[in-house]
Write a protein that holds these residues in place. Sequence first.
Motif, PDB file in Angstrom:
ATOM      1  N   ILE A  72      -4.120   8.935   1.997  1.00  0.00           N
ATOM      2  CA  ILE A  72      -3.517  10.258   2.166  1.00  0.00           C
ATOM      3  C   ILE A  72      -4.005  10.817   3.500  1.00  0.00           C
ATOM      4  CG2 ILE A  72      -3.284  12.597   1.261  1.00  0.00           C
ATOM      5  CD1 ILE A  72      -3.882  11.468  -1.526  1.00  0.00           C
ATOM      6  N   ALA A  73      -3.060  11.110   4.392  1.00  0.00           N
ATOM      7  CA  ALA A  73      -3.380  11.721   5.683  1.00  0.00           C
ATOM      8  C   ALA A  73      -2.935  13.175   5.669  1.00  0.00           C
ATOM      9  CB  ALA A  73      -2.686  10.967   6.813  1.00  0.00           C
ATOM     10  N   VAL A  74      -3.780  14.061   6.182  1.00  0.00           N
ATOM     11  CA  VAL A  74      -3.471  15.488   6.245  1.00  0.00           C
ATOM     12  C   VAL A  74      -3.673  15.960   7.683  1.00  0.00           C
ATOM     13  CG1 VAL A  74      -4.218  15.783   3.860  1.00  0.00           C
ATOM     14  CG2 VAL A  74      -5.809  16.286   5.720  1.00  0.00           C
ATOM     15  N   THR A  75      -3.195  17.177   7.954  1.00  0.00           N
ATOM     16  CA  THR A  75      -3.177  17.638   9.340  1.00  0.00           C
ATOM     17  C   THR A  75      -3.916  18.956   9.551  1.00  0.00           C
ATOM     18  OG1 THR A  75      -1.037  18.702   8.915  1.00  0.00           O
ATOM     19  CG2 THR A  75      -0.984  16.514   9.904  1.00  0.00           C
ATOM     20  N   PHE A  76      -4.643  19.033  10.643  1.00  0.00           N
ATOM     21  CA  PHE A  76      -5.099  20.250  11.296  1.00  0.00           C
ATOM     22  C   PHE A  76      -6.173  21.018  10.508  1.00  0.00           C
ATOM     23  CE2 PHE A  76      -0.486  20.035  12.855  1.00  0.00           C
ATOM     24  CZ  PHE A  76      -0.812  19.089  13.813  1.00  0.00           C
ATOM     25  N   PRO A  77      -6.905  21.876  11.195  1.00  0.00           N
ATOM     26  CA  PRO A  77      -8.015  22.594  10.565  1.00  0.00           C
ATOM     27  C   PRO A  77      -7.670  23.366   9.297  1.00  0.00           C
ATOM     28  CG  PRO A  77      -8.176  22.788  12.943  1.00  0.00           C
ATOM     29  CD  PRO A  77      -6.857  22.115  12.663  1.00  0.00           C
ATOM     30  N   PRO A  92       0.834  -1.203   0.000  1.00  0.00           N
ATOM     31  CA  PRO A  92       0.000   0.000   0.000  1.00  0.00           C
ATOM     32  C   PRO A  92       0.864   1.246   0.000  1.00  0.00           C
ATOM     33  CG  PRO A  92       0.061  -0.961   2.192  1.00  0.00           C
ATOM     34  CD  PRO A  92       0.765  -1.930   1.280  1.00  0.00           C
ATOM     35  N   SER A  93       0.374   2.293  -0.624  1.00  0.00           N
ATOM     36  CA  SER A  93       1.078   3.580  -0.628  1.00  0.00           C
ATOM     37  C   SER A  93       0.360   4.533   0.308  1.00  0.00           C
ATOM     38  CB  SER A  93       1.148   4.161  -2.045  1.00  0.00           C
ATOM     39  OG  SER A  93      -0.134   4.211  -2.647  1.00  0.00           O
ATOM     40  N   VAL A  94       1.126   5.142   1.215  1.00  0.00           N
ATOM     41  CA  VAL A  94       0.565   6.013   2.241  1.00  0.00           C
ATOM     42  C   VAL A  94       1.341   7.319   2.250  1.00  0.00           C
ATOM     43  CG1 VAL A  94       0.038   6.287   4.695  1.00  0.00           C
ATOM     44  CG2 VAL A  94      -0.062   4.002   3.641  1.00  0.00           C
ATOM     45  N   ALA A  95       0.641   8.445   2.149  1.00  0.00           N
ATOM     46  CA  ALA A  95       1.276   9.766   2.181  1.00  0.00           C
ATOM     47  C   ALA A  95       0.789  10.534   3.401  1.00  0.00           C
ATOM     48  CB  ALA A  95       0.958  10.547   0.914  1.00  0.00           C
ATOM     49  N   LEU A  96       1.706  11.234   4.038  1.00  0.00           N
ATOM     50  CA  LEU A  96       1.383  12.151   5.133  1.00  0.00           C
ATOM     51  C   LEU A  96       1.743  13.552   4.674  1.00  0.00           C
ATOM     52  CD1 LEU A  96       0.657  12.893   8.066  1.00  0.00           C
ATOM     53  CD2 LEU A  96       3.029  12.357   8.694  1.00  0.00           C
ATOM     54  N   VAL A  97       0.734  14.434   4.616  1.00  0.00           N
ATOM     55  CA  VAL A  97       0.919  15.817   4.176  1.00  0.00           C
ATOM     56  C   VAL A  97       0.648  16.724   5.375  1.00  0.00           C
ATOM     57  CG1 VAL A  97       0.237  17.590   2.529  1.00  0.00           C
ATOM     58  CG2 VAL A  97       0.113  15.168   1.878  1.00  0.00           C
ATOM     59  N   VAL A  98       1.670  17.462   5.797  1.00  0.00           N
ATOM     60  CA  VAL A  98       1.543  18.299   6.995  1.00  0.00           C
ATOM     61  C   VAL A  98       1.672  19.768   6.623  1.00  0.00           C
ATOM     62  CG1 VAL A  98       2.463  16.457   8.451  1.00  0.00           C
ATOM     63  CG2 VAL A  98       4.021  18.185   7.558  1.00  0.00           C
ATOM     64  N   ASN A  99       0.952  20.609   7.364  1.00  0.00           N
ATOM     65  CA  ASN A  99       0.992  22.040   7.086  1.00  0.00           C
ATOM     66  C   ASN A  99       1.890  22.782   8.065  1.00  0.00           C
ATOM     67  OD1 ASN A  99      -1.087  21.443   9.059  1.00  0.00           O
ATOM     68  ND2 ASN A  99      -1.623  23.601   8.977  1.00  0.00           N
ATOM     69  N   GLN A 100       2.681  22.042   8.841  1.00  0.00           N
ATOM     70  CA  GLN A 100       3.692  22.626   9.728  1.00  0.00           C
ATOM     71  C   GLN A 100       4.992  21.845   9.533  1.00  0.00           C
ATOM     72  OE1 GLN A 100       0.290  23.512  13.164  1.00  0.00           O
ATOM     73  NE2 GLN A 100       2.204  22.541  13.763  1.00  0.00           N
ATOM     74  N   LYS A 101       6.098  22.467   9.908  1.00  0.00           N
ATOM     75  CA  LYS A 101       7.396  21.858   9.665  1.00  0.00           C
ATOM     76  C   LYS A 101       7.737  20.817  10.723  1.00  0.00           C
ATOM     77  CE  LYS A 101       9.316  25.930   7.327  1.00  0.00           C
ATOM     78  NZ  LYS A 101      10.350  26.992   7.377  1.00  0.00           N
ATOM     79  N   ALA A 102       8.469  19.808  10.295  1.00  0.00           N
ATOM     80  CA  ALA A 102       9.008  18.824  11.228  1.00  0.00           C
ATOM     81  C   ALA A 102      10.122  19.469  12.050  1.00  0.00           C
ATOM     82  CB  ALA A 102       9.535  17.616  10.468  1.00  0.00           C
ATOM     83  N   GLY A 103      10.501  18.784  13.144  1.00  0.00           N
ATOM     84  CA  GLY A 103      11.521  19.318  14.033  1.00  0.00           C
ATOM     85  C   GLY A 103      10.939  20.097  15.187  1.00  0.00           C
TER      86      GLY A 103
END
Length: 371
Positions: A128-133, A68-79
Motif C-alpha cells: 500500500i503506497a500513500v502520498t504526502f505529509p 502481487p496486489s498493489v494499492a496507491l492511495v492519494v490525498n489529492q485528485k488526479a488530473g
Amino acid sequence: MRNRLKFAAILLALTLVAAACGNDDDGGSAAPEPSPAPTEAPTEAPTPAPEPDPTEAPTPAPEPADAPSVALVVNQKAGDMGPIDDLVRGLEMVEADFGAETTFIETTDPSTFETTLRNLANQGTDIIAVTFPPMQDAVTAVAPDFPDTRFIHVFGFEGGIDNLVSIGFDYYKGTYLAGILAGALNTTGKVGFVGGVSIPPLNADYNAFVAAAQTKDSEITGEAAFADSFEDPAKGRELGAALYDGGVDIIMTDAAATDLGVIQAAEEKGGYVIGGSENYFNSPAVIASVLLYWAQVLYDQVEHALSDDYTPGYVGAGVAEGGVDLLVNPDFLANGPAEMVDIINATLGEIDNARSQITDGSLEVPFDPEL
C-alpha cells in the motif's frame, strides 16, 4: 491367443485376394501373390501399472504464483498534470512489469484516511503506497497492525516502523538550482513563490529558492504566497497575478494543480514561471521545472518491497539520489526571447556545478522551515 492371431492372418490374406480381383475388373494388372501370414513372434506380457495406494494422498499439481496486489492511495485528485498523474503512471508501470493487481483510490477527506488503509490491509493487499505529509498519521497508525503488508509513504518523514518505507525528496535542493536560474534572469529585483500550503517543507523550498537567487544579486528580495490548496487553479491565478502586478518577474511554483492558475496568470501578465512538471512545457511562459520523478520512485520502491532484500526505513530521493532535478524547457530555449535564452545558456554551467557539489556534499543547502 495363438488361434486369434492365425485367424487374423488368414482373414488378411483373403481380403488382399478380394481387392486384387476388384482391380482386374478395371483392366488393371493381375493380382499379386498373397503375402504369407506373419510369423508370430514370442511376446512378453506388459508390466502392469502399479495400483494406487488408497491411503496415500495424491500429489497436487503446482499452482501458479499469485500476482502481487498493489494499492496507491492519494490525498489529492488526479488530473493535475503533476504529481498525482505521474504516480498513476508509475502504478501502470508496476502493473505492466510485475503483473500486479493494482488499485487506485482518491481520498481527499482526512477523516477517511485511516479507514481506507485498514480496509485495504484487511483485504490482504500486499503493498500500500500513500502520498504526502497529510497521510502520515494514518499510515503510521495502521502499518504496525498489519506486519504482512508493506507500506510506502511517498513524501513522508517517519521511520522506525518494520514494514514502512518513507521517501523524502529534499525538494528544496532542487528549488535552490531554480533560484540560481531565476536570479540570473531577474530584471526587477523581486522573485516570487506560490506554494500549496505553508508547511515546513514548502517554507524550506521557498527559502532555498530566494537564497540561491541572492547568490546572483544580493539585492534580490522574495515574496511568497500560499493558496491553502494544491488543487485550486483559480486561487493560483489570483495569487500569481498579484505577484506579477507587484513587480515580480519570475515565480517558482510548488502547488501541484494550483500551478496551472499561476501559469495562466504569467501568460496574461507577461511574466515567467519555473514550475514543477514537464507537462507545463507547452506554455511559452514556463522557463524550466523542478522535477520530482514520482513515477520512477514509486516503481523502484514497489520493486524493493517485492524483493528478498526489503529493508524498511527512510529513503532520501533528492538531487544527489536522482529523485529531484532542474530541467530547462527545451521549447523555451528554442523559441523564447533571445536575450533570456543567452542568459540561460550562460548559466547552465553554474547550475551543473551546483548540482555536482550538492551530490558530492561540498555544497550544503540549508533546510530553513521558517518564513
